[in-house]
Write a protein that holds these residues in place. Sequence first.
Motif, PDB file in Angstrom:
ATOM      1  N   LEU A 309       8.846  63.101  17.784  1.00  0.00           N
ATOM      2  CA  LEU A 309       7.411  63.037  18.041  1.00  0.00           C
ATOM      3  C   LEU A 309       7.151  62.125  19.239  1.00  0.00           C
ATOM      4  O   LEU A 309       6.284  62.394  20.057  1.00  0.00           O
ATOM      5  CB  LEU A 309       6.667  62.536  16.805  1.00  0.00           C
ATOM      6  CG  LEU A 309       5.153  62.335  16.959  1.00  0.00           C
ATOM      7  CD1 LEU A 309       4.475  63.671  17.272  1.00  0.00           C
ATOM      8  CD2 LEU A 309       4.549  61.711  15.710  1.00  0.00           C
ATOM      9  N   SER A 310       7.909  61.035  19.337  1.00  0.00           N
ATOM     10  CA  SER A 310       7.810  60.092  20.448  1.00  0.00           C
ATOM     11  C   SER A 310       9.147  59.387  20.574  1.00  0.00           C
ATOM     12  O   SER A 310      10.118  59.753  19.909  1.00  0.00           O
ATOM     13  CB  SER A 310       6.687  59.078  20.184  1.00  0.00           C
ATOM     14  OG  SER A 310       6.973  58.301  19.045  1.00  0.00           O
ATOM     15  N   GLU A 311       9.201  58.360  21.430  1.00  0.00           N
ATOM     16  CA  GLU A 311      10.454  57.639  21.627  1.00  0.00           C
ATOM     17  C   GLU A 311      10.881  56.871  20.384  1.00  0.00           C
ATOM     18  O   GLU A 311      12.060  56.574  20.213  1.00  0.00           O
ATOM     19  CB  GLU A 311      10.316  56.668  22.789  1.00  0.00           C
ATOM     20  CG  GLU A 311      10.101  57.333  24.134  1.00  0.00           C
ATOM     21  CD  GLU A 311       9.907  56.313  25.233  1.00  0.00           C
ATOM     22  OE1 GLU A 311       8.873  56.357  25.885  1.00  0.00           O
ATOM     23  OE2 GLU A 311      10.795  55.463  25.405  1.00  0.00           O
ATOM     24  N   ASP A 312       9.929  56.545  19.523  1.00  0.00           N
ATOM     25  CA  ASP A 312      10.280  55.723  18.363  1.00  0.00           C
ATOM     26  C   ASP A 312       9.827  56.334  17.039  1.00  0.00           C
ATOM     27  O   ASP A 312       9.781  55.633  16.031  1.00  0.00           O
ATOM     28  CB  ASP A 312       9.704  54.316  18.527  1.00  0.00           C
ATOM     29  CG  ASP A 312       8.201  54.333  18.751  1.00  0.00           C
ATOM     30  OD1 ASP A 312       7.636  53.252  18.926  1.00  0.00           O
ATOM     31  OD2 ASP A 312       7.607  55.428  18.766  1.00  0.00           O
ATOM     32  N   GLN A 313       9.515  57.639  17.033  1.00  0.00           N
ATOM     33  CA  GLN A 313       9.126  58.312  15.797  1.00  0.00           C
ATOM     34  C   GLN A 313       9.722  59.707  15.769  1.00  0.00           C
ATOM     35  O   GLN A 313       9.653  60.436  16.767  1.00  0.00           O
ATOM     36  CB  GLN A 313       7.597  58.402  15.666  1.00  0.00           C
ATOM     37  CG  GLN A 313       6.908  57.056  15.547  1.00  0.00           C
ATOM     38  CD  GLN A 313       5.393  57.194  15.416  1.00  0.00           C
ATOM     39  OE1 GLN A 313       4.862  58.279  15.237  1.00  0.00           O
ATOM     40  NE2 GLN A 313       4.696  56.077  15.521  1.00  0.00           N
ATOM     41  N   ARG A 535      13.390  60.190  27.262  1.00  0.00           N
ATOM     42  CA  ARG A 535      14.354  59.379  28.018  1.00  0.00           C
ATOM     43  C   ARG A 535      15.775  59.900  27.866  1.00  0.00           C
ATOM     44  O   ARG A 535      16.743  59.239  28.199  1.00  0.00           O
ATOM     45  CB  ARG A 535      14.277  57.916  27.583  1.00  0.00           C
ATOM     46  CG  ARG A 535      12.927  57.272  27.874  1.00  0.00           C
ATOM     47  CD  ARG A 535      12.952  55.783  27.540  1.00  0.00           C
ATOM     48  NE  ARG A 535      11.665  55.157  27.763  1.00  0.00           N
ATOM     49  CZ  ARG A 535      11.247  54.714  28.940  1.00  0.00           C
ATOM     50  NH1 ARG A 535      12.034  54.825  29.983  1.00  0.00           N
ATOM     51  NH2 ARG A 535      10.052  54.164  29.068  1.00  0.00           N
ATOM     52  N   ASP A 536      15.927  61.102  27.326  1.00  0.00           N
ATOM     53  CA  ASP A 536      17.228  61.738  27.122  1.00  0.00           C
ATOM     54  C   ASP A 536      18.106  60.963  26.151  1.00  0.00           C
ATOM     55  O   ASP A 536      19.343  60.982  26.270  1.00  0.00           O
ATOM     56  CB  ASP A 536      17.969  61.943  28.448  1.00  0.00           C
ATOM     57  CG  ASP A 536      17.381  63.084  29.255  1.00  0.00           C
ATOM     58  OD1 ASP A 536      17.617  63.131  30.461  1.00  0.00           O
ATOM     59  OD2 ASP A 536      16.681  63.924  28.666  1.00  0.00           O
ATOM     60  N   ASN A 537      17.503  60.249  25.202  1.00  0.00           N
ATOM     61  CA  ASN A 537      18.270  59.718  24.091  1.00  0.00           C
ATOM     62  C   ASN A 537      18.476  60.850  23.094  1.00  0.00           C
ATOM     63  O   ASN A 537      17.539  61.585  22.766  1.00  0.00           O
ATOM     64  CB  ASN A 537      17.537  58.557  23.419  1.00  0.00           C
ATOM     65  CG  ASN A 537      17.432  57.350  24.322  1.00  0.00           C
ATOM     66  OD1 ASN A 537      18.422  56.912  24.902  1.00  0.00           O
ATOM     67  ND2 ASN A 537      16.236  56.816  24.472  1.00  0.00           N
ATOM     68  N   GLN A 552      22.966  57.310  23.404  1.00  0.00           N
ATOM     69  CA  GLN A 552      22.674  57.328  24.837  1.00  0.00           C
ATOM     70  C   GLN A 552      23.908  57.858  25.545  1.00  0.00           C
ATOM     71  O   GLN A 552      24.962  57.226  25.540  1.00  0.00           O
ATOM     72  CB  GLN A 552      22.324  55.931  25.336  1.00  0.00           C
ATOM     73  CG  GLN A 552      21.916  55.901  26.804  1.00  0.00           C
ATOM     74  CD  GLN A 552      21.621  54.501  27.296  1.00  0.00           C
ATOM     75  OE1 GLN A 552      21.641  53.555  26.510  1.00  0.00           O
ATOM     76  NE2 GLN A 552      21.370  54.366  28.584  1.00  0.00           N
ATOM     77  N   TYR A 553      23.810  59.037  26.122  1.00  0.00           N
ATOM     78  CA  TYR A 553      24.975  59.681  26.744  1.00  0.00           C
ATOM     79  C   TYR A 553      24.811  59.861  28.248  1.00  0.00           C
ATOM     80  O   TYR A 553      25.725  60.297  28.932  1.00  0.00           O
ATOM     81  CB  TYR A 553      25.219  61.050  26.100  1.00  0.00           C
ATOM     82  CG  TYR A 553      24.097  62.038  26.323  1.00  0.00           C
ATOM     83  CD1 TYR A 553      22.947  61.987  25.543  1.00  0.00           C
ATOM     84  CD2 TYR A 553      24.175  62.986  27.324  1.00  0.00           C
ATOM     85  CE1 TYR A 553      21.911  62.855  25.756  1.00  0.00           C
ATOM     86  CE2 TYR A 553      23.140  63.868  27.545  1.00  0.00           C
ATOM     87  CZ  TYR A 553      21.998  63.793  26.754  1.00  0.00           C
ATOM     88  OH  TYR A 553      20.978  64.665  26.973  1.00  0.00           O
ATOM     89  N   ILE A 554      23.607  59.556  28.785  1.00  0.00           N
ATOM     90  CA  ILE A 554      23.371  59.661  30.236  1.00  0.00           C
ATOM     91  C   ILE A 554      23.145  58.263  30.792  1.00  0.00           C
ATOM     92  O   ILE A 554      22.371  57.500  30.217  1.00  0.00           O
ATOM     93  CB  ILE A 554      22.143  60.547  30.520  1.00  0.00           C
ATOM     94  CG1 ILE A 554      22.476  62.015  30.261  1.00  0.00           C
ATOM     95  CG2 ILE A 554      21.687  60.395  31.958  1.00  0.00           C
ATOM     96  CD1 ILE A 554      21.337  62.948  30.549  1.00  0.00           C
TER      97      ILE A 554
END
Length: 554
Positions: A309-313, A535-537, A552-554
Motif C-alpha cells: 500500500l505504501s513504503e511502510d504498509q 523504492r524497489d524494496n 534490498q537488491y538494487i
Amino acid sequence: MDPLRRAQIILLCDFCKTAHLQSHCERCDINLCLTCVGEYLSDTSIRHKVVPYKYRKSLHYSKCPDHADEHCKHYCERCDIPVCSTCVSSSKHEGHDISDILGKFSAKTESLQKDLEELETRMYPLYEEMAFDFQTEKTELETNYGKLTTTADQHGEILHREITAIVNQRKSDIQEMKNKHLSTLNKNTEEITQKFTELKQIISDLKSILKSNNVSLTSTYKSRNSEFRTLPLKVRVTVPSLSAQKLNKDHLNEMFGSLSPLSINTEHGNTMKSAEAVSSPPVNPLLDDRCLTPTIDTGFNYIYSVSCLSEDQVWTCGDNETMKLLNLQSKLLTSIQTKSGNEPEDIAVTRDGDLVYTDPINRTVNLVKNKQIQTVITLQGWRPGIICSTTSDDLLVTMISDDKKQSKVVRYSGSTEKQSIQFDDHDRPLYSYGYFINNDKYICENRNMDICVADFGASSVVVVNQSGKLRFRYIGHPSNTEQSFDPVGITTDSQSHILTGDIVNNRIHILDQDGQFLRYIHNLKLPLGLCVDIRDNLFVAERDTAKVKIIQYI
C-alpha cells in the motif's frame, strides 16, 4: 458644513490643539494644521511622510491577545513582539527595552519600499527578459527536435526498405524452391497413378477370366506380377531451413546512428542534471549481496500473497477469510473479512490505494473501498485466480474454466471486459491448463506494458506485449539442467526487471525485460508472493513461515 467635521466634532491639530487639521503624517500617525507642518518637517532626523488629511491611510493596530480592549501601540525589543500599554507596565516586560511601534512600522515600511523598488526596477526586467528568452529557446528546441525525429524516421524508412527488399528476395527464393519440389512430386505422382491404374485393370481382368471359366482365356493368360513386385521410385523432398544469425542489437544501433550526448549548461558553465535523470528513475546496479531488513510476522498459519500500500504498509492474505494491513513492525492496522466468508485467492492494491481480491469459490472479483466491499465482477463458467492492478488502473485477472480445460488472462476496466488473452498467433494456448489448483498462474504488468505470467503448471514465465502477442517464454537458467523451475509469485520494478519466486528451489530469479537471466536471490523458504514498493524494496511472502521478508537488491 465643514468637511473636517464629523457629527459636529471639529478635528484639531495634534500639535497646537487649536487650528483645524489639514495634513497627516503617515509615518508618525499625527494630524497637523497648515501652520505646524513646517515646524514638524524641520526635524530632519526622521523621514516623515506628510499627505493631505483626506488622502491619509489609516493605521491598523493589532488587538492585544492578553488585554482585549487595548491596541498594541508599543514594541518590546527583547521579546520582539507588539505590546499594549498595560503589557508595558506589567512585570512580564519589566526591564525590557520598549519602543514606539510607529518607529518599527516606519523603518519596516522604508525597507519594504526599497525592496519593492529593487524588485520593480532591477529584477523584474531581468526576469522578464529571461522568460522571453526561454520561450524563444523552447520554440527553437521544439523545431530542432522535430527535425531530429524526422531524421530518425528517415533512417528507419531506409532500413525498413532494405529489410523489406531482403525479405521479399528470400520469399521469392522460397517460392522458386517450392515450385521445383512440387514439379518433381507431381511427376512422381503421375507415374505412380499410371501404374496404379494398370494394376486395377489387371485385377479386374483376372476376376473376369476366373468368373468366365473360359478355357481359352485361362490357358493363354500371361502373368505380369513380376512387373509390380518392384515398387516405383518414391521421391522424398526436404523443406529447406532458414538460418539467421543472432540479431546484434549493438551493431543495429551503430547502423542506425547514435545521438550525441545530452548537454545542459548554465551560463556560468555548471552542468545541470540531464532531463533523463529528472524524468526517469536512475539505472542502479543489482547488489552482489542483498540487504535483508527485519521481517513482518503476519499471524497466518500460511501466507499466500502480499501487496504494498505504501513504503511502510502492506496488505496480506493467507489461510483464512481475513485480509490484514500491517506495518513494518508487524502491527495490525486494519483487517477486512471477505464478503462470502471464503478464503481470498489473491489480493492487489489499485492505483487509488483501494484493495481488490478474488474469490474463486463464488467466481467474483471484489473491491474494498472505505472498508465497504463491492462485487465488481461475477464470472460464469470461469474461476478467477491471481489479480494485479495496472498503471492505467485496469485489472488483469488470471482464470481457469470450471472443467479446467482452458485458462486465460482477462483485462477489465471496472466491471467491463476489455481484452482476453488465451492463444498465440497459431491458435495454440499461451498458458497451461488442467492443473490441480486454481492459482497456479501469477501475474503482473511491467513498466513497458508487457503482461508477465508465472505459469507454475508449465514451468515457465510467459510474457506477452500489451496487445497480447507472445514476446518470449523463460524456462529457467539455461545452464541449469539438474533442477526444476517452479515459478509462482511475480513482480516487476522501476527498471523493468522481472522477479519470480522459484518456490521448490527456495530462490528468486531476476530477469531483464527481454527475459535474459541476471541473477538469483537465495536462502528463502518457499517464496510464494512478491511485490515491490516505490523504492524497489522487495517484499517476499514465505508460505510456511507466514512471514514477509523485505529485501534490498538494487
